[in-house]
Design a protein around this motif. Sequence first.
Motif, short mmCIF file in Angstrom:
data_model
loop_
_atom_site.label_atom_id
_atom_site.label_comp_id
_atom_site.label_asym_id
_atom_site.label_seq_id
_atom_site.Cartn_x
_atom_site.Cartn_y
_atom_site.Cartn_z
N TRP B 133 -0.76 56.64 10.91
CA TRP B 133 -1.37 56.84 12.22
C TRP B 133 -1.79 55.47 12.74
O TRP B 133 -2.46 54.71 12.04
N ILE B 134 -1.35 55.16 13.98
CA ILE B 134 -1.57 53.83 14.55
C ILE B 134 -2.76 53.87 15.50
O ILE B 134 -2.79 54.70 16.40
N PHE C 7 -7.59 65.89 15.03
CA PHE C 7 -6.51 65.08 15.61
C PHE C 7 -6.14 63.89 14.72
O PHE C 7 -6.97 63.42 13.93
N GLY C 8 -4.92 63.42 14.93
CA GLY C 8 -4.46 62.20 14.27
C GLY C 8 -4.60 62.30 12.77
O GLY C 8 -4.28 63.34 12.17
N ARG C 9 -5.07 61.22 12.15
CA ARG C 9 -5.14 61.16 10.69
C ARG C 9 -6.08 62.22 10.09
O ARG C 9 -6.01 62.52 8.90
N LEU C 10 -6.97 62.79 10.93
CA LEU C 10 -7.90 63.78 10.39
C LEU C 10 -7.19 65.06 9.96
O LEU C 10 -7.65 65.77 9.07
N ASP C 12 -4.27 65.06 8.50
CA ASP C 12 -3.76 64.74 7.15
C ASP C 12 -4.89 64.84 6.12
O ASP C 12 -4.70 65.33 5.01
N ILE C 13 -6.06 64.37 6.51
CA ILE C 13 -7.19 64.31 5.57
C ILE C 13 -7.77 65.69 5.28
O ILE C 13 -8.08 66.02 4.14
N THR C 14 -7.90 66.51 6.33
CA THR C 14 -8.47 67.85 6.11
C THR C 14 -7.40 68.85 5.67
O THR C 14 -7.72 69.95 5.23
N GLY C 15 -6.14 68.48 5.85
CA GLY C 15 -5.06 69.40 5.48
C GLY C 15 -4.78 70.46 6.53
O GLY C 15 -3.99 71.37 6.30
N GLN C 16 -5.40 70.35 7.71
CA GLN C 16 -5.10 71.32 8.76
C GLN C 16 -5.34 70.72 10.15
O GLN C 16 -6.14 69.81 10.31
N GLY C 40 -17.04 70.21 2.71
CA GLY C 40 -16.12 71.34 2.47
C GLY C 40 -14.67 70.90 2.30
O GLY C 40 -13.93 71.46 1.49
N HIS C 41 -14.25 69.88 3.08
CA HIS C 41 -12.86 69.41 2.99
C HIS C 41 -12.72 68.22 2.05
O HIS C 41 -11.67 67.60 2.00
N ALA C 42 -13.80 67.86 1.37
CA ALA C 42 -13.80 66.71 0.45
C ALA C 42 -13.25 65.47 1.15
O ALA C 42 -12.31 64.82 0.68
N CYS C 43 -13.83 65.15 2.31
CA CYS C 43 -13.30 64.04 3.13
C CYS C 43 -13.93 62.70 2.77
O CYS C 43 -13.61 61.68 3.37
N ASP C 44 -14.88 62.73 1.85
CA ASP C 44 -15.41 61.46 1.35
C ASP C 44 -16.06 60.62 2.47
O ASP C 44 -15.95 59.40 2.49
#
Lengths: 153, 153, 82, 82
Positions: B133-134, C7-10, C12-16, C40-44
């Motif tokens: 992601w950019i 949205f975006g990288r989130l 990928d991180i949350t898996g949904q 809850g999503h172990a997002c650190d």
Amino acid sequence: MIDLTDQPFDPAESLRAFQVQAAGAGAIVSFTGLVRPNNTSSPVTRLYLQAYSPMTERGIEAAAKDASQRWPISHLTITHRIGDMGPGDPIVFVAAASAHRRAAFEAADFLMDYLKTEAIFWKKETGPDHATWIEPRLEDYRDSARWTQKEHP
Amino acid sequence: MIDLTDQPFDPAESLRAFQVQAAGAGAIVSFTGLVRPNNTSSPVTRLYLQAYSPMTERGIEAAAKDASQRWPISHLTITHRIGDMGPGDPIVFVAAASAHRRAAFEAADFLMDYLKTEAIFWKKETGPDHATWIEPRLEDYRDSARWTQKEHP
Amino acid sequence: MAKLIFFGRLADITGQTEQVLDLPANIATTADLRAWLDQGHACDGVLLETSIRLAINNDIVHEPADVDNHDEIAFMPPVGGG
Amino acid sequence: MAKLIFFGRLADITGQTEQVLDLPANIATTADLRAWLDQGHACDGVLLETSIRLAINNDIVHEPADVDNHDEIAFMPPVGGG
């Protein structure tokens, strides 16, 4: 890359061809100049542009080379009409391509300032009640001076 | 005037249509952004753009309105792709028309800075060995800050 | 039911990308929501970052803001198109 | 024979765009030529204006410059295209 022509041309087709050439650049800035249907005070029915070849071409080539040295542009194209034109006709098309959008903007801007104030052209505007040779305005010279007053960062 | 589309579009045709609309303006500046075939270190095979409607459109409309208030532009057009794209595909086309060439240059430049750093989009770049992601670069934020640091003359 | 959008990288991180659920009664503000989801999503801690802005019902909010069980709440990392 | 070219408004003022002629023996420099033509075409000083630049054989010259009976000499008012 540099074309002086007494035939009508189509800026959309110029952009299409340029985009093919410049594939991979990322950023393309184009300028299109059209004959305006009026000046500040009256209608314009005809614009006539005169060049002095090959001095005109040589000057434009030198400006293009200068632009290529100032900014990291991958491709440049300049088409300039000469001869008789009517309202709405394209006069000039300049496009610059670069990986960097600011370089493309600045190179196109710089080349337009050159074309407006230094390129070897004479322009005659004709309307229902005037026929006037147009010389650059103070504003044009001021725009052009921007490039010598400051060094490019 | 503002178009968010998940379908491929052709900047040459966008310029052609804009030139018809803007007939009489004299100066047209366009910016075309294309998917680059590589980033600084590796090939890019796919670019994915995500928007959040209608927030994305609302933001772009507000920026267009802001540009129209800052500069005497007669016409503006903005087309922005969303969804999946490949190398060389057009991402964005912005054009501004004015009787004054500097106004057209500055308005297009301003809108591109808005689109790069403030418009509501997220971009994912995929290559043979990466999927990233950019987010805007420091340079993009710096370009964008130009418009708040100085008042337009 | 509330609708959450990542949205975006989130995503990928949350898996949904989207999640529709009833917010627990103790989730009253965006701060509560960030902390609850991050755990809850172990997002650190990613969902706690100040560079992640929140929009409620398509408007970016100043935080902390109240959240309601009927809201659409979007988690927005830094934006940029072109 | 020398070839003279009058660009832009100078063609309207002199009544011709080009003129091919033998330069008189006493015309040795651009200054001589300007004065002689300005008088000959009744230009009322226009051809003496410093904003009018001269090109000899397609190169703009610093004046006064020598002129030769085989030169192409162009009278150039302020330029500008686009």
